[in-house]
Write a protein that holds these residues in place. Structure first.
Motif, PDB file in Angstrom:
ATOM      1  N   GLY A   8       1.025  -0.552  -0.095  1.00 28.73           N
ATOM      2  CA  GLY A   8      -0.050  -0.159  -0.076  1.00 28.73           C
ATOM      3  C   GLY A   8       1.226   1.342   0.341  1.00 28.73           C
ATOM      4  O   GLY A   8       1.763   1.742   0.330  1.00 28.73           O
ATOM      5  N   GLY A   9      -0.046   2.236  -0.476  1.00 34.77           N
ATOM      6  CA  GLY A   9       0.945   3.606  -0.186  1.00 34.77           C
ATOM      7  C   GLY A   9      -0.001   4.792  -1.066  1.00 34.77           C
ATOM      8  O   GLY A   9      -1.063   4.663  -0.899  1.00 34.77           O
ATOM      9  N   LEU A  10       0.542   6.290  -0.861  1.00 33.41           N
ATOM     10  CA  LEU A  10       0.056   6.699  -1.405  1.00 33.41           C
ATOM     11  C   LEU A  10       0.135   7.506  -3.291  1.00 33.41           C
ATOM     12  O   LEU A  10       1.404   7.448  -3.331  1.00 33.41           O
ATOM     13  N   VAL A  11      -0.835   7.083  -3.681  1.00 37.46           N
ATOM     14  CA  VAL A  11      -0.947   7.579  -5.216  1.00 37.46           C
ATOM     15  C   VAL A  11      -1.444   8.897  -5.334  1.00 37.46           C
ATOM     16  O   VAL A  11      -2.683   8.738  -5.401  1.00 37.46           O
ATOM     17  N   GLN A  12      -1.375   9.263  -6.789  1.00 41.44           N
ATOM     18  CA  GLN A  12      -2.471  10.159  -8.001  1.00 41.44           C
ATOM     19  C   GLN A  12      -3.122   9.281  -8.187  1.00 41.44           C
ATOM     20  O   GLN A  12      -3.373   8.375  -8.597  1.00 41.44           O
ATOM     21  N   ALA A  13      -4.668   9.880  -7.902  1.00 39.06           N
ATOM     22  CA  ALA A  13      -5.227   9.522  -9.067  1.00 39.06           C
ATOM     23  C   ALA A  13      -5.075   9.356 -10.519  1.00 39.06           C
ATOM     24  O   ALA A  13      -4.727   9.670 -11.067  1.00 39.06           O
ATOM     25  N   GLY A  14      -5.008   7.417 -10.551  1.00 36.67           N
ATOM     26  CA  GLY A  14      -5.167   7.586 -12.317  1.00 36.67           C
ATOM     27  C   GLY A  14      -4.156   5.763 -12.076  1.00 36.67           C
ATOM     28  O   GLY A  14      -3.581   5.797 -13.159  1.00 36.67           O
ATOM     29  N   GLY A  15      -3.530   6.939 -10.811  1.00 37.98           N
ATOM     30  CA  GLY A  15      -1.973   5.989 -11.200  1.00 37.98           C
ATOM     31  C   GLY A  15      -2.291   4.196 -10.606  1.00 37.98           C
ATOM     32  O   GLY A  15      -3.578   3.813 -10.455  1.00 37.98           O
ATOM     33  N   SER A  16      -1.355   2.999 -10.487  1.00 39.13           N
ATOM     34  CA  SER A  16      -0.990   3.046 -10.348  1.00 39.13           C
ATOM     35  C   SER A  16      -0.319   1.236  -8.701  1.00 39.13           C
ATOM     36  O   SER A  16       0.334   2.517  -8.522  1.00 39.13           O
ATOM     37  N   LEU A  17      -0.817   0.971  -7.864  1.00 35.09           N
ATOM     38  CA  LEU A  17      -0.971  -0.218  -6.889  1.00 35.09           C
ATOM     39  C   LEU A  17      -0.493  -1.558  -7.518  1.00 35.09           C
ATOM     40  O   LEU A  17      -1.439  -1.438  -7.174  1.00 35.09           O
ATOM     41  N   VAL A  78      -0.672 -14.252  -3.611  1.00 40.39           N
ATOM     42  CA  VAL A  78      -1.533 -13.283  -3.404  1.00 40.39           C
ATOM     43  C   VAL A  78      -1.277 -11.523  -4.496  1.00 40.39           C
ATOM     44  O   VAL A  78      -1.235 -11.366  -3.388  1.00 40.39           O
ATOM     45  N   PHE A  79      -1.878 -11.343  -4.864  1.00 40.38           N
ATOM     46  CA  PHE A  79      -1.629 -10.780  -5.208  1.00 40.38           C
ATOM     47  C   PHE A  79      -2.716  -9.349  -6.285  1.00 40.38           C
ATOM     48  O   PHE A  79      -4.137 -10.612  -6.207  1.00 40.38           O
ATOM     49  N   LEU A  80      -3.061  -7.938  -5.393  1.00 40.17           N
ATOM     50  CA  LEU A  80      -3.924  -7.071  -6.451  1.00 40.17           C
ATOM     51  C   LEU A  80      -3.362  -6.431  -7.225  1.00 40.17           C
ATOM     52  O   LEU A  80      -2.502  -5.530  -6.599  1.00 40.17           O
ATOM     53  N   GLN A  81      -3.660  -6.272  -8.663  1.00 37.26           N
ATOM     54  CA  GLN A  81      -2.139  -5.306  -9.012  1.00 37.26           C
ATOM     55  C   GLN A  81      -4.172  -4.456  -9.649  1.00 37.26           C
ATOM     56  O   GLN A  81      -5.229  -4.655  -9.901  1.00 37.26           O
ATOM     57  N   MET A  82      -4.103  -2.743  -9.626  1.00 35.99           N
ATOM     58  CA  MET A  82      -4.839  -1.902  -8.690  1.00 35.99           C
ATOM     59  C   MET A  82      -4.233  -0.497  -9.747  1.00 35.99           C
ATOM     60  O   MET A  82      -3.297  -0.346  -9.146  1.00 35.99           O
ATOM     61  N   ASN A  83      -5.226  -0.552 -10.876  1.00 36.46           N
ATOM     62  CA  ASN A  83      -4.622   0.366 -12.275  1.00 36.46           C
ATOM     63  C   ASN A  83      -5.623   1.407 -12.015  1.00 36.46           C
ATOM     64  O   ASN A  83      -6.932   1.023 -11.478  1.00 36.46           O
ATOM     65  N   SER A  84      -5.890   2.565 -12.857  1.00 32.33           N
ATOM     66  CA  SER A  84      -6.589   3.527 -12.941  1.00 32.33           C
ATOM     67  C   SER A  84      -7.057   3.897 -11.187  1.00 32.33           C
ATOM     68  O   SER A  84      -8.887   3.956 -11.761  1.00 32.33           O
ATOM     69  N   ALA A  91      -8.944   3.093   1.307  1.00 31.01           N
ATOM     70  CA  ALA A  91      -9.153   2.260   1.667  1.00 31.01           C
ATOM     71  C   ALA A  91      -8.018   1.935   2.133  1.00 31.01           C
ATOM     72  O   ALA A  91      -7.260   1.678   2.244  1.00 31.01           O
ATOM     73  N   VAL A  92      -8.440   0.361   3.843  1.00 30.63           N
ATOM     74  CA  VAL A  92      -7.512  -0.461   4.321  1.00 30.63           C
ATOM     75  C   VAL A  92      -7.651  -1.469   3.708  1.00 30.63           C
ATOM     76  O   VAL A  92      -8.628  -1.942   3.618  1.00 30.63           O
ATOM     77  N   TYR A  93      -6.642  -2.402   2.941  1.00 25.87           N
ATOM     78  CA  TYR A  93      -7.112  -3.303   2.306  1.00 25.87           C
ATOM     79  C   TYR A  93      -5.969  -4.738   3.371  1.00 25.87           C
ATOM     80  O   TYR A  93      -5.687  -4.707   3.388  1.00 25.87           O
ATOM     81  N   TYR A  94      -7.148  -5.228   2.564  1.00 23.18           N
ATOM     82  CA  TYR A  94      -7.089  -6.474   3.588  1.00 23.18           C
ATOM     83  C   TYR A  94      -6.944  -7.780   3.113  1.00 23.18           C
ATOM     84  O   TYR A  94      -7.815  -8.458   2.157  1.00 23.18           O
ATOM     85  N   CYS A  95      -5.524  -8.788   3.244  1.00 22.13           N
ATOM     86  CA  CYS A  95      -6.237 -10.191   2.782  1.00 22.13           C
ATOM     87  C   CYS A  95      -6.637 -10.704   3.611  1.00 22.13           C
ATOM     88  O   CYS A  95      -6.912 -10.825   4.758  1.00 22.13           O
ATOM     89  N   ALA A  96      -7.181 -12.410   2.808  1.00 26.83           N
ATOM     90  CA  ALA A  96      -7.942 -13.195   3.442  1.00 26.83           C
ATOM     91  C   ALA A  96      -7.832 -14.482   2.722  1.00 26.83           C
ATOM     92  O   ALA A  96      -7.869 -14.292   1.858  1.00 26.83           O
ATOM     93  N   VAL A 124      -5.214   7.756  -2.346  1.00 36.74           N
ATOM     94  CA  VAL A 124      -4.988   8.135  -3.703  1.00 36.74           C
ATOM     95  C   VAL A 124      -6.173   9.762  -3.316  1.00 36.74           C
ATOM     96  O   VAL A 124      -6.965   9.664  -2.745  1.00 36.74           O
ATOM     97  N   SER A 125      -5.136  10.096  -4.037  1.00 38.62           N
ATOM     98  CA  SER A 125      -4.944  11.664  -4.089  1.00 38.62           C
ATOM     99  C   SER A 125      -5.976  11.796  -5.006  1.00 38.62           C
ATOM    100  O   SER A 125      -5.482  11.369  -6.609  1.00 38.62           O
TER     101      SER A 125
END
Length: 126
Positions: A8-17, A78-84, A91-96, A124-125
């Motif tokens: 996780g982290g801080l990213v601008q709108a339109g970015g990816s994590l 397990v991965f979650l690629q988040m684009n756009s 949010a806080v993201y949890y894996c389960a 996301v800013s």
């Protein structure tokens, strides 16, 4: 079973994590996996889920076409690629991990999950 989520982290709108979740303690490939998120003042909701075979996946409508869940059983991860990314993804993201009763099953109800990671914050800013 222990789950460790990171990325996780801080990213601008339109970015990816890319979020990762490392699982230890039991046979990873016997678990269906899910990513959930919880925004301030809101309930924890499913974002994406994947069967232990990796063949079947689920996405909540708001992330379809932007997020991709995947797993690498050889790495117990397990991965979650988040684009756009959008500000509303903050949010806080949890894996389960959920004990799976079939190779193709995934689960979207948090009550089906047996083990949870500690969460990683995505901001996301705009």
């Amino acid at each position: 079973v222990q789950l460790q989520a990171y990325g996780g982290g801080l990213v601008q709108a339109g970015g990816s994590l890319r979020l990762s979740c490392a699982v230890s303690g039991r046979t990873f490939s016997s678990y269906a996996m899910g990513w959930f998120r919880q925004a301030p003042g809101k309930e924890r909701d499913v974002v994406a889920a994947i069967s232990w075979s990796g063949d079947n996946t689920y996405y909540v409508d708001s992330v379809k076409g932007r997020f991709t869940i995947s797993r690498e059983n050889a790495l117990n991860t397990v991965f979650l690629q988040m684009n756009s990314l959008k500000p509303e993804d903050t949010a806080v993201y949890y894996c389960a991990a959920a004990t799976s009763y079939g190779a193709t099953y995934y689960y979207t109800d948090s009550h089906d999950y047996d083990y949870w990671g500690q969460g990683t914050l995505v901001t996301v800013s705009s």
